[in-house]
Design a protein around this motif. Structure first.
Motif, PDB file in Angstrom:
ATOM      1  N   HIS A  17       0.833  -1.202   0.000  1.00  0.00           N
ATOM      2  CA  HIS A  17       0.000   0.000   0.000  1.00  0.00           C
ATOM      3  C   HIS A  17       0.865   1.248   0.000  1.00  0.00           C
ATOM      4  O   HIS A  17       0.462   2.296  -0.509  1.00  0.00           O
ATOM      5  CB  HIS A  17      -0.920  -0.008   1.218  1.00  0.00           C
ATOM      6  N   LEU A  57      -5.556  -9.907  -5.533  1.00  0.00           N
ATOM      7  CA  LEU A  57      -5.322  -8.833  -4.577  1.00  0.00           C
ATOM      8  C   LEU A  57      -4.067  -8.038  -4.906  1.00  0.00           C
ATOM      9  O   LEU A  57      -3.957  -6.863  -4.525  1.00  0.00           O
ATOM     10  CB  LEU A  57      -5.227  -9.401  -3.156  1.00  0.00           C
ATOM     11  N   THR A  84      -3.874  -4.332  -6.318  1.00  0.00           N
ATOM     12  CA  THR A  84      -4.959  -4.070  -7.255  1.00  0.00           C
ATOM     13  C   THR A  84      -6.050  -3.295  -6.517  1.00  0.00           C
ATOM     14  O   THR A  84      -5.978  -3.083  -5.301  1.00  0.00           O
ATOM     15  CB  THR A  84      -5.549  -5.392  -7.777  1.00  0.00           C
ATOM     16  N   ALA A  85      -7.083  -2.902  -7.244  1.00  0.00           N
ATOM     17  CA  ALA A  85      -8.211  -2.215  -6.604  1.00  0.00           C
ATOM     18  C   ALA A  85      -8.859  -3.133  -5.570  1.00  0.00           C
ATOM     19  O   ALA A  85      -9.224  -2.694  -4.466  1.00  0.00           O
ATOM     20  CB  ALA A  85      -9.231  -1.786  -7.658  1.00  0.00           C
ATOM     21  N   ASP A  86      -8.982  -4.428  -5.901  1.00  0.00           N
ATOM     22  CA  ASP A  86      -9.547  -5.384  -4.942  1.00  0.00           C
ATOM     23  C   ASP A  86      -8.638  -5.524  -3.729  1.00  0.00           C
ATOM     24  O   ASP A  86      -9.117  -5.686  -2.594  1.00  0.00           O
ATOM     25  CB  ASP A  86      -9.735  -6.752  -5.601  1.00  0.00           C
ATOM     26  N   LYS A  88      -6.648  -3.212  -2.460  1.00  0.00           N
ATOM     27  CA  LYS A  88      -6.811  -2.019  -1.619  1.00  0.00           C
ATOM     28  C   LYS A  88      -8.107  -2.096  -0.807  1.00  0.00           C
ATOM     29  O   LYS A  88      -8.122  -1.742   0.374  1.00  0.00           O
ATOM     30  CB  LYS A  88      -6.816  -0.764  -2.498  1.00  0.00           C
ATOM     31  N   GLU A  89      -9.170  -2.573  -1.441  1.00  0.00           N
ATOM     32  CA  GLU A  89     -10.443  -2.695  -0.726  1.00  0.00           C
ATOM     33  C   GLU A  89     -10.342  -3.744   0.386  1.00  0.00           C
ATOM     34  O   GLU A  89     -10.831  -3.534   1.500  1.00  0.00           O
ATOM     35  CB  GLU A  89     -11.551  -3.079  -1.717  1.00  0.00           C
ATOM     36  N   HIS A  90      -9.672  -4.880   0.076  1.00  0.00           N
ATOM     37  CA  HIS A  90      -9.504  -5.943   1.065  1.00  0.00           C
ATOM     38  C   HIS A  90      -8.686  -5.448   2.253  1.00  0.00           C
ATOM     39  O   HIS A  90      -9.037  -5.709   3.414  1.00  0.00           O
ATOM     40  CB  HIS A  90      -8.813  -7.138   0.405  1.00  0.00           C
ATOM     41  N   SER A  92      -8.371  -2.341   3.277  1.00  0.00           N
ATOM     42  CA  SER A  92      -9.185  -1.368   4.022  1.00  0.00           C
ATOM     43  C   SER A  92     -10.172  -2.065   4.946  1.00  0.00           C
ATOM     44  O   SER A  92     -10.389  -1.629   6.083  1.00  0.00           O
ATOM     45  CB  SER A  92      -9.946  -0.452   3.056  1.00  0.00           C
ATOM     46  N   GLU A  93     -10.760  -3.158   4.474  1.00  0.00           N
ATOM     47  CA  GLU A  93     -11.707  -3.905   5.309  1.00  0.00           C
ATOM     48  C   GLU A  93     -11.020  -4.488   6.532  1.00  0.00           C
ATOM     49  O   GLU A  93     -11.561  -4.450   7.648  1.00  0.00           O
ATOM     50  CB  GLU A  93     -12.358  -5.021   4.486  1.00  0.00           C
TER      51      GLU A  93
END
Length: 209
Positions: A17, A57, A84-86, A88-90, A92-93
């Protein structure tokens, strides 16, 4: 996160990140950041990277690295990994979660290294949860020590005392961090013109000490 591989995955995602990295650089950063707690090897790193790629990911792209002057071979290809965008989302969760898993020995140190990417509310909940868990552990160890003291030799008693002191030091360290987090929140409230009266109910009980 359910295992050591999950801990390694989180550490990798957190580092990527910050910036894309190749495997060798990731290993150096992992050992530098978490070397006090555990040593990572290529044997565990690359299977983890492969799994993250397969799950979408992270993504790897080849670059050509110039070898040092004494090397006999030509330029070598390196794979640079990035989120990847996924991914980054993972990440963040995970960083938004503050359940019991985040407080445990195996996970807490990795989560703490990522506090710079974690919101203040979540940081405070994790620190408070960790402190509660260690306080419970102290009570259990003290009760056990009181029951078994007469049956233990001097060396075992000394080891037991050493373990207690380590946990007590971490509790004091956590006390300071929790106080700092709460102080920062109060300062932010004052800075934004919000009421500076009593701290909300979920923060008011500072009777950790």
């Amino acid at each position: 996160m359910r295992s050591r591989s999950d801990v390694l995955e989180l550490a990798i995602l957190g580092l990527l990140h910050e910036a894309p990295m190749h495997g060798y650089e990731l290993r150096k950063r992992l050992n530098m950041t978490l070397g006090s707690f555990r040593a990572f090897s290529y044997g565990s790193l690359y299977p983890c990277l492969k799994s993250l790629v397969q799950r979408g990911l992270i993504v790897g792209s080849s670059t050509v690295a110039t070898p040092p002057p004494h090397a006999l071979s030509g330029k070598r290809a390196r794979i640079v990994y990035e989120l990847t965008a996924d991914g980054k989302e993972h990440l963040s969760e995970i960083l938004a979660s503050s359940g019991p898993t985040a407080w445990e020995d195996e996970h807490f140190d990795v989560r703490f290294t990522l506090f710079g990417q974690t919101d203040a509310e979540t940081r405070l909940r994790i620190l408070e949860g960790r402190r509660t868990r260690l306080t419970e552990r102290l009570d259990q160890v003290r009760q056990s020590a009181a029951r078994t003291r007469e049956r233990l030799d001097d060396y075992t008693l000394e080891l037991q005392r050493h373990g207690l002191e380590q946990v007590e030091r971490e509790v004091r360290w956590l006390d300071g961090l929790i106080d700092d987090e709460r102080g920062n929140r109060r300062a932010e409230h004052r800075g934004t013109g919000q009421p500076t009266g009593p701290v909300p109910a979920d923060d008011a009980d500072a009777s950790w000490h």
